[in-house]
Design a protein around this motif. Structure first.
Motif, PDB file in Angstrom:
ATOM      1  N   TYR A  33       0.886  -1.312  -0.089  1.00 21.20           N
ATOM      2  CA  TYR A  33       0.084  -0.016  -0.084  1.00 21.20           C
ATOM      3  C   TYR A  33       0.917   1.059  -0.104  1.00 21.20           C
ATOM      4  N   VAL A  34       1.906   1.307   0.833  1.00 22.46           N
ATOM      5  CA  VAL A  34       2.641   2.449   1.010  1.00 22.46           C
ATOM      6  C   VAL A  34       3.502   2.706  -0.429  1.00 22.46           C
ATOM      7  N   ALA A  35       4.106   1.616  -0.928  1.00 21.59           N
ATOM      8  CA  ALA A  35       4.746   1.862  -2.456  1.00 21.59           C
ATOM      9  C   ALA A  35       3.815   2.167  -3.347  1.00 21.59           C
ATOM     10  N   THR A  39       4.318   5.854  -5.156  1.00 18.03           N
ATOM     11  CA  THR A  39       4.811   5.959  -6.613  1.00 18.03           C
ATOM     12  C   THR A  39       3.543   6.000  -7.490  1.00 18.03           C
ATOM     13  N   ASP A  40       2.450   6.786  -6.943  1.00 21.62           N
ATOM     14  CA  ASP A  40       1.264   6.862  -7.706  1.00 21.62           C
ATOM     15  C   ASP A  40       1.538   7.823  -8.776  1.00 21.62           C
ATOM     16  N   PRO A  41       1.488   7.641 -10.081  1.00 22.44           N
ATOM     17  CA  PRO A  41       1.922   8.583 -11.041  1.00 22.44           C
ATOM     18  C   PRO A  41       0.672   9.833 -11.301  1.00 22.44           C
TER      19      PRO A  41
END
Length: 43
Positions: A33-35, A39-41
């Protein structure tokens, strides 16, 4: 199998393994979830 669960030492060991697996699963879900959110574009 039920005889093993009547043994207190084995029961404590088995419960410790179950709690450990649950902790590992929660950690993996949290890390994914954190990753994903970091890294959400789209943000």
């Amino acid at each position: 199998m039920l005889e093993l669960l009547r043994d207190r030492v084995y029961l404590r060991y088995w419960l410790a393994v179950v709690v450990s697996f649950l902790g590992d699963a929660i950690t993996r879900v949290t890390l994914i979830y954190v990753a994903a959110t970091l890294t959400d574009p789209s943000s």
